[in-house]
Design a protein around this motif. Structure first.
Motif, PDB file in Angstrom:
ATOM      1  N   MET A   1      -5.862 -15.068   2.006  1.00 46.40           N
ATOM      2  CA  MET A   1      -3.952 -14.482   1.474  1.00 46.40           C
ATOM      3  C   MET A   1      -3.881 -13.580   0.980  1.00 46.40           C
ATOM      4  O   MET A   1      -2.730 -12.520   1.225  1.00 46.40           O
ATOM      5  CB  MET A   1      -3.474 -15.490   0.191  1.00 46.40           C
ATOM      6  N   VAL A   2      -4.556 -12.543   0.716  1.00 45.16           N
ATOM      7  CA  VAL A   2      -4.646 -10.769   0.961  1.00 45.16           C
ATOM      8  C   VAL A   2      -4.467 -10.097   1.991  1.00 45.16           C
ATOM      9  O   VAL A   2      -5.170  -9.822   3.552  1.00 45.16           O
ATOM     10  CB  VAL A   2      -6.144 -10.227   0.412  1.00 45.16           C
ATOM     11  N   SER A   3      -2.856  -8.995   2.074  1.00 42.98           N
ATOM     12  CA  SER A   3      -3.118  -8.583   2.683  1.00 42.98           C
ATOM     13  C   SER A   3      -1.720  -7.007   2.268  1.00 42.98           C
ATOM     14  O   SER A   3      -1.375  -7.505   1.233  1.00 42.98           O
ATOM     15  CB  SER A   3      -2.104  -9.404   4.243  1.00 42.98           C
TER      16      SER A   3
ATOM     17  N   LEU B   1       0.919  -1.225  -0.045  1.00 44.56           N
ATOM     18  CA  LEU B   1       0.534  -0.314  -0.300  1.00 44.56           C
ATOM     19  C   LEU B   1       1.013   1.337  -0.359  1.00 44.56           C
ATOM     20  O   LEU B   1       1.211   1.205   0.617  1.00 44.56           O
ATOM     21  CB  LEU B   1      -0.739   0.006   1.210  1.00 44.56           C
ATOM     22  N   THR B   2       1.331   1.776  -1.218  1.00 49.13           N
ATOM     23  CA  THR B   2       1.744   3.128  -1.974  1.00 49.13           C
ATOM     24  C   THR B   2       1.416   4.493  -0.757  1.00 49.13           C
ATOM     25  O   THR B   2       0.367   4.002  -0.616  1.00 49.13           O
ATOM     26  CB  THR B   2       2.726   3.028  -2.952  1.00 49.13           C
TER      27      THR B   2
ATOM     28  N   PHE C   1      -6.879  -1.272   6.649  1.00 48.42           N
ATOM     29  CA  PHE C   1      -6.631  -2.255   5.323  1.00 48.42           C
ATOM     30  C   PHE C   1      -5.435  -2.715   5.028  1.00 48.42           C
ATOM     31  O   PHE C   1      -5.710  -3.257   3.921  1.00 48.42           O
ATOM     32  CB  PHE C   1      -6.829  -0.565   3.844  1.00 48.42           C
ATOM     33  N   TYR C   2      -4.584  -2.773   5.701  1.00 50.28           N
ATOM     34  CA  TYR C   2      -3.995  -3.842   5.700  1.00 50.28           C
ATOM     35  C   TYR C   2      -4.137  -5.476   6.094  1.00 50.28           C
ATOM     36  O   TYR C   2      -3.811  -6.406   5.037  1.00 50.28           O
ATOM     37  CB  TYR C   2      -2.521  -3.856   7.215  1.00 50.28           C
ATOM     38  N   GLU C   3      -4.707  -5.616   6.940  1.00 53.51           N
ATOM     39  CA  GLU C   3      -5.927  -7.203   6.836  1.00 53.51           C
ATOM     40  C   GLU C   3      -7.130  -6.660   6.947  1.00 53.51           C
ATOM     41  O   GLU C   3      -8.055  -6.899   7.747  1.00 53.51           O
ATOM     42  CB  GLU C   3      -5.298  -7.578   8.169  1.00 53.51           C
ATOM     43  N   PRO C   4      -7.515  -7.010   5.131  1.00 57.51           N
ATOM     44  CA  PRO C   4      -9.107  -7.258   5.044  1.00 57.51           C
ATOM     45  C   PRO C   4      -9.764  -7.937   5.712  1.00 57.51           C
ATOM     46  O   PRO C   4      -9.532  -9.127   5.955  1.00 57.51           O
ATOM     47  CB  PRO C   4      -8.865  -7.147   3.899  1.00 57.51           C
ATOM     48  N   ASP C   5     -10.837  -7.556   6.246  1.00 59.46           N
ATOM     49  CA  ASP C   5     -12.264  -8.341   7.193  1.00 59.46           C
ATOM     50  C   ASP C   5     -12.869  -8.801   6.205  1.00 59.46           C
ATOM     51  O   ASP C   5     -14.143  -7.604   5.865  1.00 59.46           O
ATOM     52  CB  ASP C   5     -11.980  -7.832   8.239  1.00 59.46           C
ATOM     53  N   ALA C   6     -13.232  -9.586   5.763  1.00 59.87           N
ATOM     54  CA  ALA C   6     -14.272 -10.177   4.621  1.00 59.87           C
ATOM     55  C   ALA C   6     -15.984  -9.671   5.501  1.00 59.87           C
ATOM     56  O   ALA C   6     -16.367  -9.256   5.252  1.00 59.87           O
ATOM     57  CB  ALA C   6     -14.003 -11.322   4.420  1.00 59.87           C
ATOM     58  N   ARG C   7     -16.108 -10.080   6.481  1.00 69.14           N
ATOM     59  CA  ARG C   7     -17.490  -9.591   7.595  1.00 69.14           C
ATOM     60  C   ARG C   7     -17.381  -8.395   7.446  1.00 69.14           C
ATOM     61  O   ARG C   7     -18.367  -8.095   6.539  1.00 69.14           O
ATOM     62  CB  ARG C   7     -17.708 -10.056   8.455  1.00 69.14           C
TER      63      ARG C   7
END
Length: 127
Positions: free
Chosen positions: A82-84, A30-31, A46-52
């Motif tokens: 896997m998304v972070s 995230l630039t 936003f670093y570790e997206p929470d799906a809920r």
């Protein structure tokens, strides 16, 4: 707030698609974090997206007809898990070091090299 949720969802799906299609180690960065002066705690979500949380924000801002689609997108992000994102502030050396260390870790840089003792390096420099 809906614009942020949809951009977050778009970023998560783009990263997930790249991970699945390329099948190579990579990290998501995230630039432009040097431009964020206020609300750094807000950005940390936003670093570790929470799906809920992502699904609830999308459901709140969009037409209820899209609820099933939102659930499917949230399930996809959560299933793969896997998304972070790693924040990159080009003015902060610690931020640069953190991103570089994660790149090295993803590429397994230096794992096949023999560890050197500090005295070995001094002997090589003397030669």
């Amino acid at each position: 707030n809906l614009a942020l949720s949809t951009m977050n969802c778009e970023g998560c799906l783009a990263c997930l698609a790249a991970m699945i299609q390329f099948e190579t180690p990579h990290i998501s960065v995230l630039t432009k974090m040097d431009l964020v002066k206020k609300n750094k705690r807000f950005m940390s979500r936003f670093y570790e997206p929470d799906a809920r949380q992502l699904v609830s924000e999308l459901d709140h801002g969009l037409n209820p007809a899209f609820s099933n689609l939102n659930q499917a997108i949230g399930g996809l992000v959560e299933d793969y898990g896997m998304v972070s994102f790693w924040p990159l502030n080009c003015l902060d050396s610690r931020s640069l070091e953190l991103v570089l260390s994660h790149i090295d870790n993803a590429l397994q840089w230096g794992e096949d090299q023999e560890p050197k003792e500090p005295t070995d390096e001094a002997a090589e420099d003397a030669e």
